[in-house]
Scaffold this motif. Structure first.
Motif, short mmCIF file in Angstrom:
data_model
loop_
_atom_site.label_atom_id
_atom_site.label_comp_id
_atom_site.label_asym_id
_atom_site.label_seq_id
_atom_site.Cartn_x
_atom_site.Cartn_y
_atom_site.Cartn_z
N LEU A 81 0.87 -1.17 0.00
CA LEU A 81 0.00 0.00 0.00
C LEU A 81 0.91 1.23 0.00
N THR A 82 0.63 2.18 -0.87
CA THR A 82 1.56 3.30 -1.01
C THR A 82 0.83 4.62 -1.21
N LEU A 83 1.50 5.69 -0.76
CA LEU A 83 1.00 7.05 -0.97
C LEU A 83 1.42 7.58 -2.34
N ARG A 84 2.36 6.90 -2.99
CA ARG A 84 2.87 7.35 -4.27
C ARG A 84 2.02 6.77 -5.41
N PRO A 85 1.65 7.60 -6.39
CA PRO A 85 0.77 7.13 -7.46
C PRO A 85 1.34 5.94 -8.23
#
Length: 208
Positions: A81-85
């Motif tokens: 899961l990531t905050l980066r697109p």
């Protein structure tokens, strides 16, 4: 082709959470996902508090997770899961997040205990594939013909390069054929089978 989901779970769990890989331990992976799901970078102090483990132990575990993403301040911004697109958009609790691969979108709702709205382009045509994924499986999928590509990763390779980068949504089996020709070690499975695989992997990852 008919696939034995149980066997695939066994193979993937061995690669995702083999001996010495902290991604398979619930003390780290589950709490880290929960913190990332808040939509903000995560500090090691926060992760230590969330896991009730010493900061040094958290640091040591993170060094064994080379794919973990960090920002300029050394805070964690991604681990599956990531905050980066990325192409795999994962909306939960009104927050727009992303995942490393198509299968992640089917694993994380079961771990987080929340429903996610997923949008990801067909790898072959660019057509949007949209899903609603709850804790107990797929709520909806458009188009209904969508499939997911799967590979069995090398036990010793970084998981993002060996697995995540090859796991995509396709709008139809036909749309996947050119990609499969270029990636002969991959296969495609239905979204329903991928969801079953994701739920079993979620359980295995949390149990360690």
């Amino acid at each position: 082709m008919t696939w034995d989901v149980d066997q695939l779970v066994h193979q993937l769990t061995a690669s995702l959470g083999g001996s010495g890989n902290p991604r398979s331990t619930s003390w780290l992976f589950g709490p880290l996902l929960e913190l990332l799901a808040q939509g903000q970078p995560v500090t090691t102090d926060q992760l230590a508090d969330a896991t009730a483990q010493p900061v040094d132990q958290v640091h040591h575990a993170l060094t064994a997770m080379p794919d973990t993403e960090y920002d300029e301040q050394g805070r964690i911004v991604g681990s599956g899961l990531t905050l980066r697109p990325t192409p795999h958009r994962f909306a939960i609790d009104g927050r727009q997040l992303y995942t490393w691969c198509a299968l992640d979108t089917l694993i994380f709702p079961a771990i987080l205990g929340r429903t996610a709205q997923v949008t990801s382009p067909c790898r072959g045509t660019g057509q949007p594939v949209r899903l609603s994924v709850g804790t107990d499986g797929i709520g909806s999928v458009e188009p209904a013909t969508a499939v997911v590509s799967i590979v069995t990763p090398d036990d010793h390779a970084p998981i993002r390069a060996a697995f995540c980068n090859h796991v995509h949504f396709f709008a139809t089996p036909d749309a996947a054929q050119p990609w499969l020709t270029e990636n002969p070690l991959a296969t495609i499975i239905s979204v329903a089978d991928a969801c079953e695989l994701g739920q079993q992997l979620a359980q295995a990852l949390l149990e360690g």
